[in-house]
Design a protein around this motif. Structure first.
Motif, short mmCIF file in Angstrom:
data_model
loop_
_atom_site.label_atom_id
_atom_site.label_comp_id
_atom_site.label_asym_id
_atom_site.label_seq_id
_atom_site.Cartn_x
_atom_site.Cartn_y
_atom_site.Cartn_z
N CYS A 1 0.86 -1.18 0.00
CA CYS A 1 0.00 0.00 0.00
C CYS A 1 0.89 1.22 0.00
O CYS A 1 1.81 1.33 0.83
CB CYS A 1 -0.92 0.01 1.23
SG CYS A 1 -2.05 1.42 1.26
N CYS A 2 0.67 2.14 -0.94
CA CYS A 2 1.51 3.32 -1.03
C CYS A 2 0.75 4.43 -1.75
O CYS A 2 -0.39 4.24 -2.18
CB CYS A 2 2.82 3.01 -1.77
SG CYS A 2 2.60 2.55 -3.51
N ASP A 3 1.39 5.61 -1.84
CA ASP A 3 0.80 6.67 -2.65
C ASP A 3 1.23 6.47 -4.10
O ASP A 3 1.82 5.45 -4.44
CB ASP A 3 1.17 8.05 -2.11
CG ASP A 3 2.68 8.32 -2.14
OD1 ASP A 3 3.37 7.80 -3.04
OD2 ASP A 3 3.16 9.09 -1.28
N MET A 4 0.95 7.44 -4.95
CA MET A 4 1.19 7.25 -6.38
C MET A 4 2.55 7.78 -6.83
O MET A 4 2.74 8.10 -8.01
CB MET A 4 0.06 7.90 -7.18
CG MET A 4 -1.27 7.23 -6.93
SD MET A 4 -2.63 8.09 -7.76
CE MET A 4 -3.99 7.53 -6.75
N SER A 5 3.48 7.85 -5.92
CA SER A 5 4.84 8.28 -6.26
C SER A 5 5.44 7.33 -7.31
O SER A 5 5.48 6.12 -7.09
CB SER A 5 5.72 8.28 -5.01
OG SER A 5 7.08 8.29 -5.36
N PRO A 6 5.89 7.86 -8.44
CA PRO A 6 6.50 7.00 -9.46
C PRO A 6 7.68 6.20 -8.92
O PRO A 6 7.90 5.06 -9.34
CB PRO A 6 6.96 8.00 -10.54
CG PRO A 6 6.04 9.16 -10.39
CD PRO A 6 5.78 9.26 -8.90
N ALA A 7 8.43 6.79 -7.98
CA ALA A 7 9.57 6.08 -7.40
C ALA A 7 9.12 4.86 -6.61
O ALA A 7 9.72 3.78 -6.71
CB ALA A 7 10.37 7.02 -6.49
N PHE A 8 8.06 5.01 -5.81
CA PHE A 8 7.52 3.88 -5.06
C PHE A 8 7.03 2.79 -6.01
O PHE A 8 7.33 1.60 -5.83
CB PHE A 8 6.36 4.32 -4.16
CG PHE A 8 6.77 5.10 -2.95
CD1 PHE A 8 8.06 5.06 -2.48
CD2 PHE A 8 5.84 5.88 -2.27
CE1 PHE A 8 8.45 5.78 -1.36
CE2 PHE A 8 6.21 6.60 -1.14
CZ PHE A 8 7.51 6.54 -0.68
N ILE A 9 6.27 3.20 -7.01
CA ILE A 9 5.67 2.23 -7.94
C ILE A 9 6.75 1.46 -8.68
O ILE A 9 6.71 0.22 -8.75
CB ILE A 9 4.74 2.95 -8.93
CG1 ILE A 9 3.56 3.57 -8.18
CG2 ILE A 9 4.23 1.96 -9.98
CD1 ILE A 9 2.72 4.49 -9.04
N SER A 10 7.74 2.16 -9.24
CA SER A 10 8.78 1.49 -10.01
C SER A 10 9.63 0.60 -9.12
O SER A 10 10.03 -0.50 -9.53
CB SER A 10 9.67 2.51 -10.73
OG SER A 10 10.33 3.35 -9.80
N GLY A 11 9.89 1.04 -7.89
CA GLY A 11 10.68 0.23 -6.96
C GLY A 11 9.97 -1.07 -6.60
O GLY A 11 10.58 -2.15 -6.57
N ILE A 12 8.67 -0.98 -6.34
CA ILE A 12 7.89 -2.18 -6.01
C ILE A 12 7.83 -3.13 -7.19
O ILE A 12 8.02 -4.34 -7.07
CB ILE A 12 6.47 -1.78 -5.55
CG1 ILE A 12 6.53 -1.05 -4.21
CG2 ILE A 12 5.57 -3.02 -5.44
CD1 ILE A 12 5.23 -0.38 -3.81
N GLU A 13 7.56 -2.56 -8.38
CA GLU A 13 7.44 -3.40 -9.57
C GLU A 13 8.76 -4.08 -9.92
O GLU A 13 8.77 -5.22 -10.41
CB GLU A 13 6.95 -2.55 -10.75
CG GLU A 13 5.50 -2.12 -10.60
CD GLU A 13 5.04 -1.20 -11.73
OE1 GLU A 13 3.82 -1.03 -11.88
OE2 GLU A 13 5.92 -0.66 -12.45
N GLU A 14 9.87 -3.40 -9.65
CA GLU A 14 11.18 -3.98 -9.96
C GLU A 14 11.60 -5.04 -8.95
O GLU A 14 12.07 -6.13 -9.33
CB GLU A 14 12.23 -2.87 -10.00
CG GLU A 14 13.64 -3.38 -10.28
CD GLU A 14 14.69 -2.28 -10.22
OE1 GLU A 14 15.89 -2.62 -10.20
OE2 GLU A 14 14.32 -1.10 -10.20
N LYS A 15 11.43 -4.74 -7.68
CA LYS A 15 11.92 -5.63 -6.62
C LYS A 15 10.91 -6.70 -6.20
O LYS A 15 11.30 -7.75 -5.69
CB LYS A 15 12.31 -4.81 -5.39
CG LYS A 15 13.39 -3.76 -5.65
CD LYS A 15 14.71 -4.39 -6.05
CE LYS A 15 15.81 -3.34 -6.21
NZ LYS A 15 17.09 -3.94 -6.63
N PHE A 16 9.63 -6.43 -6.42
CA PHE A 16 8.59 -7.37 -5.99
C PHE A 16 7.62 -7.59 -7.15
O PHE A 16 6.45 -7.19 -7.08
CB PHE A 16 7.85 -6.83 -4.77
CG PHE A 16 8.75 -6.53 -3.60
CD1 PHE A 16 9.02 -7.50 -2.65
CD2 PHE A 16 9.32 -5.27 -3.46
CE1 PHE A 16 9.85 -7.23 -1.57
CE2 PHE A 16 10.15 -4.98 -2.39
CZ PHE A 16 10.43 -5.97 -1.44
N PRO A 17 8.08 -8.22 -8.22
CA PRO A 17 7.25 -8.37 -9.44
C PRO A 17 5.96 -9.16 -9.24
O PRO A 17 5.04 -9.04 -10.05
CB PRO A 17 8.19 -9.07 -10.42
CG PRO A 17 9.20 -9.76 -9.55
CD PRO A 17 9.39 -8.87 -8.36
#
Length: 202
Positions: free
Chosen positions: A14-30
């Motif tokens: 669960c997070c806000d819509m920060s592009p950094a958060f989104i890309s980090g999650i998608e990269e590290k936790f596919p």
């Protein structure tokens, strides 16, 4: 390895819509799915509403000193704010239209999950047709993140607890105006968050 196993076991964020958060999650936790925090969604809509108010205030002086009346939930208004808002809502204001959009989206969180997507799409269509640029802009942003927003109806996840902890830690930091060591600050942060009674502890 153990790190890879740990990553594979984490299924929800669960997070806000920060592009950094989104890309980090998608990269590290596919394999994980993201729920966008509903309070952050409403914060974005409130910010768009306030932009509409600021723009309109240049030609509508009645809007002066009304910011918090529009941003608060109706049940949290003071008597003075409620009276002022009632008078302003009688006027045909762009801010009033933006306010109704804000309240409408807020109601989405009370709907049955089966209806949530239809409700969101109807709200998005309304906002896009509103001719209010800040509301159009935020509607387009929310549309791009629609799946994560509606994911709340499955997970019910929010960042409320973390935001509360963060505010306590920040208050601890301000209260002392600095600590001699990082360890002292960490210890006091833990004590504050856990609401420990330190009376009598030397």
């Amino acid at each position: 390895d153990s790190k890879g196993v740990l990553h594979s076991q984490i299924k929800e964020f669960c997070c806000d819509m920060s592009p950094a958060f989104i890309s980090g999650i998608e990269e590290k936790f596919p394999n994980a799915t993201i729920t966008f925090d509903k309070f952050h969604v409403m914060k974005m809509v409130n910010e768009a509403l306030d932009q509409v108010r600021k723009q309109e205030q240049a030609t509508q002086p009645e809007l002066k000193n009304s910011r918090y009346a529009w941003l608060k939930n109706p049940e949290n208004l003071t008597e003075k704010q409620g009276s002022k808002l009632a008078k302003l809502k009688d006027l045909d204001l762009a801010t009033g239209r933006a306010y109704r959009m804000k309240l409408s989206l807020q109601k989405m969180w009370t709907k049955h999950p089966i209806l949530s997507e239809l409700y969101f799409d109807e709200w998005h269509s309304w906002a896009i047709r509103s001719r209010l640029e800040p509301m159009i802009k935020v509607a387009k942003t929310l549309k791009k993140h629609k799946d994560g927003i509606l994911r709340w109806f499955v997970t019910k996840m929010t960042n409320g607890l973390l935001e509360g902890i963060n505010s306590l830690v920040q208050a601890t930091k301000r209260k002392a105006r600095g600590y001699r060591t990082a360890d002292n600050f960490i210890a006091m942060a833990y004590a504050t968050v856990n609401k420990l009674d330190l009376i009598g502890i030397s």
